[in-house]
Design a protein around this motif. Structure first.
Motif, mmCIF file in Angstrom:
data_model
loop_
_atom_site.group_PDB
_atom_site.id
_atom_site.type_symbol
_atom_site.label_atom_id
_atom_site.label_comp_id
_atom_site.label_asym_id
_atom_site.label_seq_id
_atom_site.Cartn_x
_atom_site.Cartn_y
_atom_site.Cartn_z
ATOM 1 N N MET A 97 3.645 16.827 75.813
ATOM 2 C CA MET A 97 3.947 17.907 76.742
ATOM 3 C C MET A 97 5.245 18.606 76.365
ATOM 4 O O MET A 97 5.380 19.815 76.539
ATOM 5 N N ASP A 98 6.207 17.832 75.841
ATOM 6 C CA ASP A 98 7.465 18.449 75.377
ATOM 7 C C ASP A 98 7.192 19.435 74.239
ATOM 8 O O ASP A 98 7.799 20.515 74.175
ATOM 9 N N VAL A 99 6.281 19.056 73.339
ATOM 10 C CA VAL A 99 5.930 19.945 72.237
ATOM 11 C C VAL A 99 5.262 21.209 72.761
ATOM 12 O O VAL A 99 5.615 22.329 72.369
ATOM 13 N N LEU A 100 4.304 21.042 73.677
ATOM 14 C CA LEU A 100 3.608 22.216 74.226
ATOM 15 C C LEU A 100 4.565 23.108 75.003
ATOM 16 O O LEU A 100 4.433 24.336 74.993
ATOM 17 N N GLN A 101 5.536 22.503 75.672
ATOM 18 C CA GLN A 101 6.497 23.267 76.462
ATOM 19 C C GLN A 101 7.309 24.219 75.585
ATOM 20 O O GLN A 101 7.763 25.268 76.051
#
Length: 255
Positions: A12-16
């Motif tokens: 999710m950090d990457v997608l954010q």
């Protein structure tokens, strides 16, 4: 379980990162999120396989079209729920039974809104409940008004399992029920998803003339006798048509 949660949080950090960047390379993602490059590489590969990221010809990544699909679903469901509430309240107050709004989700349908009744003995259906497209009046309405090729493909690929005492498990009988639904504009079921319950459902169409949802009334089977069904069906169909027109339907159906 903790490692899975950590992996999910990192993904999710990457997608954010893409909230503020339309495109990013692996090196840029690594620098921005502070996760080891090998871990970023594994996560990006998995996200790409799932359709959440798309790799372009220059090697950079952008958000995948799956997000557009999810966004459309969320927007559609929020819009239809908002549009439906007034119609659902009027129908509930007029008939005195629980009113459901149901939409398709893949090979199932999902209950996205419900208004309860003041009946002392009530049918309890949770928002978010799912049912196969072949079982129950609302499911059958959605299946009946799918394009013929899509409907037949579903029937060919699906095994009809018993859920309630009234579940239709014969495909010839199911096809007949679907044809009756398309002709009459409504579907009625007894004990298909839960024993001793009944559901009466009508289609809701969108601006393209395609099936958008099913609107239904449901309750204990004893309150739905054969003599009352035609009148209840007409009231329900009027409410479903009202909601369809609010969604931009012009009265015609897609082939």
């Amino acid at each position: 379980m903790q490692s899975k949660n950590k992996t999910l949080v990192r993904a999710m950090d990457v997608l954010q990162l893409f909230v503020g960047h339309p495109k990013l390379t692996l090196n840029q993602m690594t620098a921005l999120c502070g996760i080891p490059k090998t871990s970023v590489h594994r996560m990006v590969h998995s996200l790409e396989e799932m359709g959440l990221l798309t790799k372009e010809s220059d090697g950079a990544y952008r958000l995948g079209l799956l997000f557009l699909h999810y966004g459309q679903l969320v927007a559609e469901r929020l819009d239809i729920r908002h549009a439906a509430l007034g119609v659902m309240r009027g129908l509930r107050d007029e008939i005195g039974e629980a009113v459901h709004l149901v939409m398709r989700e893949g090979k199932e349908c999902i209950y996205i809104e419900k208004l309860d009744t003041d009946q002392p003995v009530r049918l309890f259906t949770k928002i978010g409940r799912k049912a196969p497209l072949y079982a129950g009046a609302s499911s059958r309405v959605i299946l009946a008004f799918l394009p013929e090729e899509e409907r037949e493909r579903y029937l060919a690929d699906t095994e009809l399992a018993v859920i309630g005492t009234g579940t239709i498990t014969d495909k010839t009988k199911l096809r007949h029920a679907l044809q009756q639904c398309r002709q009459s504009g409504y579907s009625f079921s007894r004990a298909e998803l839960e024993n001793y319950t009944a559901e009466l459902s009508a289609p809701v169409f969108n601006y393209t003339g395609g099936i958008a949802a099913a609107l239904s009334i449901a309750g204990l089977e004893v309150r739905f006798d054969d003599r009352s069904i035609p009148e209840l069906a007409e009231r329900l169909k009027r409410a479903a048509a009202e909601l369809s027109y609010e969604l931009g339907w012009n009265g015609s159906l897609t082939s």
